[in-house]
Write an enzyme that holds these catalytic residues in place. Sequence first.
Site, PDB file in Angstrom:
ATOM      1  N   PHE A 146       0.856  -1.186   0.000  1.00 17.56           N
ATOM      2  CA  PHE A 146       0.000   0.000   0.000  1.00 17.56           C
ATOM      3  C   PHE A 146       0.890   1.234   0.000  1.00 17.56           C
ATOM      4  O   PHE A 146       1.636   1.470   0.947  1.00 17.56           O
ATOM      5  CB  PHE A 146      -0.948   0.056   1.208  1.00 17.56           C
ATOM      6  CG  PHE A 146      -1.868   1.245   1.114  1.00 17.56           C
ATOM      7  CD1 PHE A 146      -3.043   1.175   0.376  1.00 17.56           C
ATOM      8  CD2 PHE A 146      -1.529   2.457   1.700  1.00 17.56           C
ATOM      9  CE1 PHE A 146      -3.870   2.296   0.231  1.00 17.56           C
ATOM     10  CE2 PHE A 146      -2.350   3.571   1.567  1.00 17.56           C
ATOM     11  CZ  PHE A 146      -3.522   3.484   0.833  1.00 17.56           C
ATOM     12  N   ASP A 231       9.274   3.139   2.184  1.00 15.07           N
ATOM     13  CA  ASP A 231       8.031   3.862   2.472  1.00 15.07           C
ATOM     14  C   ASP A 231       7.759   3.721   3.971  1.00 15.07           C
ATOM     15  O   ASP A 231       7.230   2.704   4.421  1.00 15.07           O
ATOM     16  CB  ASP A 231       6.872   3.312   1.636  1.00 15.07           C
ATOM     17  CG  ASP A 231       5.566   4.079   1.900  1.00 15.07           C
ATOM     18  OD1 ASP A 231       5.497   4.827   2.894  1.00 15.07           O
ATOM     19  OD2 ASP A 231       4.612   3.910   1.116  1.00 15.07           O
ATOM     20  N   LYS A 260       2.141  11.146   7.189  1.00 15.71           N
ATOM     21  CA  LYS A 260       1.280  10.877   8.337  1.00 15.71           C
ATOM     22  C   LYS A 260       1.688  11.645   9.608  1.00 15.71           C
ATOM     23  O   LYS A 260       1.384  12.832   9.705  1.00 15.71           O
ATOM     24  CB  LYS A 260       1.174   9.367   8.563  1.00 15.71           C
ATOM     25  CG  LYS A 260       0.384   8.698   7.423  1.00 15.71           C
ATOM     26  CD  LYS A 260      -0.232   7.370   7.779  1.00 15.71           C
ATOM     27  CE  LYS A 260      -1.277   6.987   6.723  1.00 15.71           C
ATOM     28  NZ  LYS A 260      -0.845   5.963   5.785  1.00 15.71           N
TER      29      LYS A 260
HETATM   30  C1  LIG Z   1      -1.073   6.022   4.321  1.00 14.97           C
HETATM   31  C2  LIG Z   1       0.020   5.510   3.486  1.00 14.97           C
HETATM   32  C3  LIG Z   1       0.353   6.090   2.248  1.00 14.97           C
HETATM   33  C4  LIG Z   1      -0.472   7.193   1.616  1.00 14.97           C
HETATM   34  O1  LIG Z   1      -0.567   8.340   2.384  1.00 14.97           O
HETATM   35  P1  LIG Z   1      -1.736   9.397   2.090  1.00 14.97           P
HETATM   36  O2  LIG Z   1      -1.411  10.540   3.001  1.00 14.97           O
HETATM   37  O3  LIG Z   1      -3.031   8.734   2.422  1.00 14.97           O
HETATM   38  O4  LIG Z   1      -1.635   9.753   0.646  1.00 14.97           O
HETATM   39  C5  LIG Z   1       1.441   5.593   1.564  1.00 14.97           C
HETATM   40  N1  LIG Z   1       2.174   4.582   2.063  1.00 14.97           N
HETATM   41  C6  LIG Z   1       1.889   3.998   3.236  1.00 14.97           C
HETATM   42  C7  LIG Z   1       2.756   2.887   3.733  1.00 14.97           C
HETATM   43  C8  LIG Z   1       0.804   4.430   3.981  1.00 14.97           C
HETATM   44  O5  LIG Z   1       0.484   3.819   5.127  1.00 14.97           O
END
Ligand SMILES: *Cc1c(COP(=O)(O)O)cnc(C)c1O
Length: 405
Positions: A146, A231, A260
């Site tokens: 994700f 990520d 985040k």
């Molecule tokens: C939440 C998340 C994203 C995307 O972030 P948004 O602020 O919702 O665009 C990307 N990678 C990971 C691992 C995430 O948990």
Amino acid sequence: MTQASASKTDLFLTEADQFSARNYKPLPVVLERGEGAWVWDVDGNRYLDMLSAYSALNQGHRHPAIVAAAEEQMSKLTLTSRAFHNDQMGPFVRDLCEATGYEKALPMNTGAEAVETAIKMVRKWGYQVKGVPEGKAEIIVCENNFHGRTTTIVGFSSEDQYREGFGPFTPGFVLVPYGDADAFEAAVSEHTVGFLVEPLQGEGGVIVPPEGYLSRTAEICRERRIAFMGDEIQTGLGRTGRLFCCEWEDVRPDVLIVGKALGGGIYPVSAAIADAEFMDVFQPGDHGSTFGGNPLGAAIGRASLRVILDEKLSERSDELGTWFMGRLRDIGSPHVEEVRGRGLMIGVVIKEASGTARPFCEALQARGILAKETHHQVIRFAPPLTIDQATLEDALVDIEAVLRG
Ligand SMILES: *Cc1c(COP(=O)(O)O)cnc(C)c1O
């Protein structure tokens, strides 16, 4: 719940349903106030927030230091665009580089934008520095990933629902199984420029990769001159018991992606962080964002980072997480297949024979605990890292009752 309060909640539910897209299936609770690890709904019921907005609230709701920084900045200057400089962005990126040990940081807003920034950076690095022929660059990604919801990003998702109806997609991505370093190595080609990976898959169901996976793939990346893109949008900033989850295997990504909790639960702030070798491929006009690096976001990002470091939230997450995971395992529920995670990023996997995780989350809500299922079978427990042990101890009484029920 009284008749009157039920109708107040219902009114908000109906409005949201009628006037917005139905792209989420939230728990039927309408929140109006938050403080620390706690939130209150429109009827005055109090809940423990065990989701923390998917780890965007590591510092808790309305942390006083972050609120103060936001208020102070709001009284001075909020937006300049990058057409002009502002006095907050420099100190913010300096702090980010100092905390992470990189040379440069490029601030964006949402996580998906930071991922897109990393993809563009690494592709351009591949062409200009590594010498991959134009248009041939490949980035290896993992099944069950994700990384956000843009069309490029969902294009390399292995989740059918994330893709269905949204094609055609961006080419240049190669999917490999998560946790399998041999499969990664086999997928490497002369055109591979990057490896985009979550050091622990959050949305994918709180999946901890086998030991040695991150260090092994990072080593292959070093040998084959591939940019390791970590990520850490969800796993970073203390969530897994380290400032960054890659530290569990002493891996230093070439490109570190954060978001985040960098916004302290107040404002979207993300960044792609890397050394000059990568960042310097960007020339004026190559990439941008109207709000990226704005003074309000920068002031909030800086304060959010400071709280993580000053309050030693990584250490706290490590200690509380280890203890809490042990207590969850001790419950010995017949419905639970496994309890897994790192720090305060914990997944309780419900056995297929016991149904999905959703009814367990609904039962927790009825007892004043907000948690959200991920991937049908997993209850995710990821409270703010500022939470104290006594609060978790109290929550365990309700969690035990629900898991045994
Ligand atoms: C939440 C998340 C994203 C995307 O972030 P948004 O602020 O919702 O665009 C990307 N990678 C990971 C691992 C995430 O948990």
